[in-house]
Design an enzyme around this catalytic site. Structure first.
Site, PDB file in Angstrom:
ATOM      1  CE  LYS A  27      -3.519  -2.720   2.231  1.00 10.03           C
ATOM      2  NZ  LYS A  27      -4.737  -2.755   3.032  1.00 10.03           N
TER       3      LYS A  27
ATOM      4  CG  HIS B 148      -6.941  -3.159  -2.869  1.00  3.07           C
ATOM      5  ND1 HIS B 148      -7.461  -2.420  -1.837  1.00  3.07           N
ATOM      6  CD2 HIS B 148      -6.247  -4.171  -2.295  1.00  3.07           C
ATOM      7  CE1 HIS B 148      -7.086  -2.950  -0.681  1.00  3.07           C
ATOM      8  NE2 HIS B 148      -6.345  -4.025  -0.937  1.00  3.07           N
TER       9      HIS B 148
ATOM     10  CD  GLU C 214      -7.464  -8.309  -0.933  1.00  2.00           C
ATOM     11  OE1 GLU C 214      -6.536  -8.617  -0.193  1.00  2.00           O
ATOM     12  OE2 GLU C 214      -7.576  -7.201  -1.462  1.00  2.00           O
TER      13      GLU C 214
ATOM     14  N   GLY D 114      -7.622  -5.295   6.933  1.00  2.00           N
ATOM     15  CA  GLY D 114      -7.057  -4.377   7.931  1.00  2.00           C
ATOM     16  C   GLY D 114      -7.797  -4.359   9.254  1.00  2.00           C
TER      17      GLY D 114
ATOM     18  CB  SER E 276      -7.151  -9.889   8.903  1.00  2.00           C
ATOM     19  OG  SER E 276      -7.628  -8.561   9.008  1.00  2.00           O
TER      20      SER E 276
HETATM   21  C1  PEP Z   1      -5.265  -5.879   1.456  1.00  5.47           C
HETATM   22  O1  PEP Z   1      -5.602  -4.714   1.615  1.00  5.47           O
HETATM   23  O2  PEP Z   1      -5.091  -6.357   0.322  1.00  5.47           O
HETATM   24  C2  PEP Z   1      -5.095  -6.702   2.640  1.00  5.47           C
HETATM   25  C3  PEP Z   1      -5.229  -7.974   2.497  1.00  5.47           C
HETATM   26  O3  PEP Z   1      -4.835  -6.029   3.816  1.00  5.47           O
HETATM   27  P1  PEP Z   1      -4.609  -6.683   5.266  1.00  5.47           P
HETATM   28  O4  PEP Z   1      -3.782  -7.920   5.092  1.00  5.47           O
HETATM   29  O5  PEP Z   1      -3.924  -5.621   6.046  1.00  5.47           O
HETATM   30  O6  PEP Z   1      -5.979  -7.020   5.781  1.00  5.47           O
END
Ligand code: PEP
Length: 226
Positions: free
Chosen positions: A10, A89, A156, A162, A192
Site C-alpha cells: 500500500k 482493490h 478479499e 485491515g 487480515s
Molecule cells: C489488502 O488490503 O489487500 C489486505 C489484504 O490487507 P490486510 O492484510 O492488512 O488485511
C-alpha cells in the site's frame, strides 16, 4: 500447484526501506517453491529484475502515457520491466471512486498488454449479513474476461481487510468454491492474513494477498515458508 504469496505494501515503506526489504527477501526465498509477488508503493517501485520475487504495480492508468496528472501509465511500468498489476482493490474502489467500469477498462488494457492481473473482489459486511455475497462477487466479475489465462482473482472481503478479523475457513471455502465454478483462474484470499493464520488459509486457497503483515519481512517470510 505452487502457491501464490503476495504482499501489498500500500502506501508504506519508502524507497530505501523497500529496496532493503526486497534484496533480503530475494535471498531468503531462494529455496521456496511458492510464487512470491511484492506490490511496493508507487514511488518505491523498482525494476522487476529479482530472481525469486516478482514486482507488481498497485495501480496504473489505462494509457501508454499522456495528460493524466498524478497517475503512472504503461510507459513507466515498461521501463521497469513490470508486467504484473493489481486492479480493483477495495481501497481503490472505495477511497478513489473506481467503479466496476473503470476496473474493467483497466483489465482490458492490461490484458491487451499481456499483463498478469490480480483482480480483487469482495463483499462488505452488509452484503454478507444479507447473504448476498455470492451474487455480489459474480457481479463484480461480470465485466471482465474470466478465461484470461494470466488472471488471478483475489477474494478479499472488505470487512476482513485491515481489521484483524480474517474470514473463517468455512466462509473462504464457500466463496472460493463458488468462484471456481465461474473460472479456472487461481483464487487467492486476502484480509487480515498473518503468520498465525496463513497455514490454515493456504490449505483452502491457491494463495494469499497480505497487506499489513507483509510489511514485516520476518512475518512475511514465515508465511512463505508455510
Ligand atoms: C489488502 O488490503 O489487500 C489486505 C489484504 O490487507 P490486510 O492484510 O492488512 O488485511
Amino acid at each position: 500447484m505452487s502457491k501464490i504469496i503476495a504482499g501489498n505494501f500500500k502506501s508504506n515503506l519508502n524507497r530505501t526501506q523497500t529496496s532493503q526489504y526486497l534484496q533480503k527477501l530475494d535471498s531468503l526465498v531462494q529455496t521456496s517453491d511458492s510464487k512470491v509477488f511484492i506490490f511496493p508503493s508507487i514511488s518505491s517501485m523498482v525494476e522487476n529484475n529479482f530472481k525469486h520475487i516478482t514486482i507488481g504495480a498497485q495501480n496504473c492508468h489505462y494509457a501508454l502515457n499522456g495528460a493524466f496528472t498524478g497517475e503512472v501509465t504503461l510507459e513507466h511500468l515498461n521501463e521497469l520491466n513490470i508486467n504484473t498489476i493489481l486492479i480493483a482493490h477495495s481501497e481503490r474502489r472505495n477511497l478513489f471512486g473506481e467503479s466496476d467500469e473503470i476496473c474493467a477498462k483497466k483489465f482490458e488494457f492490461f490484458k491487451e498488454h499481456n499483463f498478469e492481473i490480480f483482480y480483487c473482489i469482495g463483499e462488505n459486511l452488509e452484503t454478507r449479513n444479507n447473504k448476498n455475497e455470492l451474487e455480489f462477487l459474480a457481479n463484480q466479475l461480470s465485466k471482465i474476461d474470466l478465461k484470461y489465462d494470466k488472471l488471478i482473482i483475489a477474494y478479499e472481503p472488505i470487512w476482513a481487510i485491515g481489521t484483524g478479523i480474517n474470514a473463517s475457513a468455512e466462509q473462504i471455502s464457500k466463496s472460493t468454491s463458488y468462484l471456481k465454478s465461474l473460472t479456472n483462474a487461481p483464487i487467492i484470499y486476502g484480509g487480515s492474513v498473518n503468520e498465525n493464520n496463513a497455514k490454515e488459509i493456504l490449505k483452502i486457497s491457491d494463495g494469499i494477498l497480505v497487506g499489513s503483515a507483509s510489511l514485516n519481512i520476518d512475518k512475511f517470510y514465515q508465511m512463505i515458508k508455510e
